[in-house]
Design a protein around this motif. Structure first.
Motif, PDB file in Angstrom:
ATOM      1  N   GLY A 174       3.790  24.645  93.991  1.00 42.52           N
ATOM      2  CA  GLY A 174       4.534  23.901  95.000  1.00 42.52           C
ATOM      3  C   GLY A 174       5.317  22.743  94.430  1.00 42.52           C
ATOM      4  N   MET A 175       5.705  22.839  93.166  1.00 39.32           N
ATOM      5  CA  MET A 175       6.500  21.757  92.575  1.00 39.32           C
ATOM      6  C   MET A 175       7.880  22.259  92.167  1.00 39.32           C
ATOM      7  N   LYS A 186      10.829  19.934  91.753  1.00 40.23           N
ATOM      8  CA  LYS A 186      10.678  18.694  90.989  1.00 40.23           C
ATOM      9  C   LYS A 186      10.896  18.870  89.496  1.00 40.23           C
ATOM     10  N   ALA A 227      12.670  16.010  87.632  1.00 40.74           N
ATOM     11  CA  ALA A 227      12.161  14.642  87.700  1.00 40.74           C
ATOM     12  C   ALA A 227      11.462  14.285  86.397  1.00 40.74           C
ATOM     13  N   GLY A 242       7.159   9.939  85.186  1.00 45.50           N
ATOM     14  CA  GLY A 242       6.933   8.580  85.668  1.00 45.50           C
ATOM     15  C   GLY A 242       7.261   8.401  87.134  1.00 45.50           C
ATOM     16  N   SER A 243       8.094   9.274  87.684  1.00 43.23           N
ATOM     17  CA  SER A 243       8.495   9.113  89.072  1.00 43.23           C
ATOM     18  C   SER A 243       7.606   9.919  90.014  1.00 43.23           C
ATOM     19  N   LEU A 244       6.607  10.622  89.468  1.00 47.60           N
ATOM     20  CA  LEU A 244       5.765  11.465  90.316  1.00 47.60           C
ATOM     21  C   LEU A 244       4.600  10.667  90.901  1.00 47.60           C
ATOM     22  N   THR A 245       4.103  11.139  92.049  1.00 46.75           N
ATOM     23  CA  THR A 245       2.878  10.559  92.593  1.00 46.75           C
ATOM     24  C   THR A 245       1.703  11.022  91.732  1.00 46.75           C
ATOM     25  N   ILE A 246       0.568  10.354  91.916  1.00 46.79           N
ATOM     26  CA  ILE A 246      -0.589  10.724  91.104  1.00 46.79           C
ATOM     27  C   ILE A 246      -0.990  12.171  91.390  1.00 46.79           C
ATOM     28  N   ASP A 253       0.952  14.647  92.173  1.00 48.97           N
ATOM     29  CA  ASP A 253       1.863  15.541  91.463  1.00 48.97           C
ATOM     30  C   ASP A 253       1.620  15.512  89.964  1.00 48.97           C
ATOM     31  N   ARG A 254       1.223  14.352  89.454  1.00 39.86           N
ATOM     32  CA  ARG A 254       0.937  14.296  88.018  1.00 39.86           C
ATOM     33  C   ARG A 254      -0.266  15.158  87.677  1.00 39.86           C
ATOM     34  N   ARG A 304      -1.097  17.765  89.296  1.00 39.24           N
ATOM     35  CA  ARG A 304      -0.609  19.143  89.398  1.00 39.24           C
ATOM     36  C   ARG A 304       0.197  19.529  88.176  1.00 39.24           C
ATOM     37  N   GLU A 317      -4.856  15.375  99.974  1.00 39.51           N
ATOM     38  CA  GLU A 317      -4.437  15.902  98.667  1.00 39.51           C
ATOM     39  C   GLU A 317      -5.571  16.688  98.008  1.00 39.51           C
ATOM     40  N   GLU A 326      -5.479  20.071  99.402  1.00 36.96           N
ATOM     41  CA  GLU A 326      -4.422  20.868  98.791  1.00 36.96           C
ATOM     42  C   GLU A 326      -4.855  21.377  97.424  1.00 36.96           C
TER      43      GLU A 326
END
Lengths: 393, 241
Positions: B125-126, B129, B132, B135-139, B141-142, B144, B171, B174
């Motif tokens: 589901g990324m 992204k 990107a 550094g701009s990802l949420t924790i 997403d990091r 993931r 999260e 998920e």
């Protein structure tokens, strides 16, 4: 015309202009300055293979310049072997030395690697300064080696000596273009990815199947091979080499300065760095070499501090961003490059469990960067400059 | 035959015994949970399996082959991938490039590797992204991204080291879905986790370690009732108080 095409055309135009330059620039002095500029851009590019891609800081690359210069010169003076062949012999020799230096030292992290490479240069310089004869080979100690010029006004391709500056100009320009094409290909290959990831986080890279040390040593071998070619060129250009001219820390430092200020790990970094910094060195040598020798290193140091404070990834990045804007002005048609496969993924990119993304900010201590608008399919162009490697033609 | 067998592994750091005579095995397609109080030796056990440490004693068999002391990159090529408890993205590379590094374990060609990386990102589901920077990802997403990189190496066994730490409850849900989806695809998964709700929901079996020793092994319900486990987590006096 897409942006990609526009950028490629710009690049071709610049290359052609560089090749056509001697038609306009007739003065031998200016041509010489350009030759030296290209030579430094070349050496910094080869330095960049290790210092930029592999993420370590080699401060001893003049060893390889020295090996190249001495090998081809000795072979020419004592055995009459063409410097072109000597160039290759020197490069192979340098690659071997690069392997021997890199194998044990590239396992060290951070400053320890830098210090050990410095130690190698100094050690070898002191040795060469104190050895007149190495077996049958005449090193001539601190006095260096003089390549007697051919008959006045005579040039010879075989002897790698030319009566005018133009041939030197074309040789070094060809070498530079070739090495740029090569590093650009490497940076896009598996090796480039592996070097970069290993340089950034060795543990993570190893867990992903990267034998970090092996790739770094490979980069070192390639880099030392190519750097030695520049050594032979330098010897044939100046026809006089001595330990303090080709085996010094000054030269090693200057390459690192140019790369760091220009942009470490980027293809254009060494070019931009050399373009900006070589004139500084030239002029400080012309005007202050008697009163303030070494002034150029002080100036470079100050420039480096300022650049590191405000543009820690070098000057190439902001310049490329400007170039991107210009390109967008001229070729605004397509929002994106065709080879990135992430735009057409709308079918399954409702980002399945990912929808409640936006209320994320308050409780994520790790992500001060704020709301992650960047990846949402709505803004494909928003991060266009985020990956400098992808954008370069 | 089980995919991974850890046989009587002991790991000493000087005088400290971090893992003591630990044995466990994971069958193919299984999810095995490893839990224990802080400092119990979970991550050390993981690092022994992943090749970061060479165990002082004992053997590790992967896919029937003795892989004790082999290097992480060789293990990765054999089909063993891991994530790190503290995420380690390559900061200067885009999300897609990060995952592409993993995909190069499978192919030498950049285009194939990128396609594969993109596929993995979509799976998690990324898909949107890729460009990107980490550094701009949420924790979330990091975490993931960490899994995506590991998945791109096409592993048979995936070691997940606290991929849910620091996530919010939604999260976590998920992430549970993602891990279940991976199992559906035939992946064998070895999980360290502190979030009980998640590990109870996910694991086929759970191994509990305390002071480096295995104190219990069983189905999640059994483990939750086990007296030793309750003591380890809540202290000796819990029962009497």
């Amino acid at each position: 015309m897409t942006q990609q095409e526009f950028k490629r055309n710009c690049l071709i135009a610049v290359t052609l202009a560089a090749f056509a330059l001697p038609l306009v620039v007739r003065s031998a002095t200016y041509l010489h300055i350009l030759i030296i500029l290209y030579l430094y851009a070349y050496m910094t590019t080869t330095w960049n293979l290790v210092g930029g891609f592999a993420g370590v800081l080699p401060l001893g690359h003049s060893v390889f310049v020295g090996i190249g210069a001495y090998t081809s010169t000795i072979l020419w003076l004592q055995y009459g072997i063409s410097p072109w062949i000597g160039m290759l012999v020197g490069a192979v020799l340098a690659a071997g030395v690069g392997y021997l230096i890199g194998k044990p030292t590239l396992k060290m992290r951070g400053a320890y690697f830098a210090l050990s490479t410095m130690a190698f240069v100094e050690g070898i310089r002191v040795m060469v300064e104190n050895i007149d004869m190495l077996g049958p080979l005449k090193l001539n100690g601190p006095r260096g080696l003089n390549i007697p010029p051919l008959q006045m006004g005579e040039g010879s391709f075989w002897a790698f000596q030319f009566s005018s500056k133009e041939p030197y100009y074309y040789i070094i320009l060809t070498m530079l273009v070739a090495v740029l094409a090569m590093t650009s290909a490497i940076s896009r290959s598996k090796m480039g990815y592996y070097l970069k990831s290993g340089g950034e986080d060795p543990d993570a890279a190893q867990a992903l199947g990267v034998n970090v040390a092996r790739y770094k040593v490979a980069a070192m071998v390639i880099s030392s091979f190519l750097t030695a070619l520049a050594g032979t060129f330098l010897a044939q250009l100046t026809l006089f080499i001595y330990p303090k001219s080709v085996l010094t820390l000054d030269l090693s430092f200057e390459l690192a300065f140019i790369a760091l200020i220009g942009g470490r790990g980027s293809i254009a970094g060494p070019i931009i760095g050399a373009l900006l910094l070589r004139p500084v060195t030239e002029f400080s040598r012309i005007y202050f070499s008697a009163t303030l020798p070494g002034l150029h290193l002080i100036i470079l140091g100050v420039v480096l501090i300022v650049v590191m404070l405000y543009q820690p990834r070098g000057l190439t990045e902001p310049l490329l961003r400007i170039f991107d804007k210009v390109a967008a002005r001229f070729a605004p048609a397509l929002p994106d490059t065709p080879d990135t496969p992430d735009t057409p993924d709308t079918p399954d990119s409702p980002d399945s469990p990912n929808s409640p993304d936006s209320p994320n900010l308050p409780d994520t201590p790790d992500a001060p960067a704020g709301p992650d608008t960047q990846g949402t399919p709505a803004a494909p162009g928003a991060t266009a400059s985020a990956s400098p490697r992808e954008e370069r033609p | 035959m089980s995919l991974l067998q850890v046989q009587e592994v002991t790991m000493r750091f000087g005088g400290l015994i971090a893992v003591n005579d630990l044995s466990l095995e994971i069958g193919r397609g299984q999810i095995l949970g490893l839990i224990g109080p802080n400092g119990a030796g979970k991550s050390t056990a993981f690092n022994c399996v992943a090749g970061l440490y060479k165990p002082t004693e004992g053997r590790i068999l992967f896919d029937g082959e003795d892989v004790t002391g082999q290097k992480p990159w060789d293990l990765c090529k054999k089909g063993l991938a891991r994530t790190f408890q503290i995420v380690k993205p390559f900061q200067s590379m885009t999300v897609l490039d990060n995952v592409t590094v993993g995909a190069f374990a499978v192919t030498d060609h950049r285009d194939e590797a990128r396609d594969r990386a993109m596929e993995v990102l979509r799976l998690l589901g990324m898909g949107g992204k890729g460009r990107a920077l980490p550094g701009s990802l949420t924790i979330a997403d990091r975490k993931r991204l960490e899994i995506a990189r590991a998945l791109a190496t096409d592993p048979k066994l995936l070691l997940l080291d606290e991929v849910m730490a620091g996530l919010r409850p939604t999260e976590v849900d998920e992430m549970i879905d993602i891990i279940r989806a991976l199992r559906e695809r035939g992946m064998t998964i070895f999980v360290i986790e502190h979030i009980m709700r998640a590990i109870m929901a996910l694991s086929d079996e759970i191994v509990v370690i305390h002071f480096g020793q295995k104190i219990c092994r069983g189905k999640p319900e059994q483990v939750a009732r086990d007296e030793n486990v309750i003591k380890a987590y809540l202290g000796e006096n819990y029962g009497t108080a």
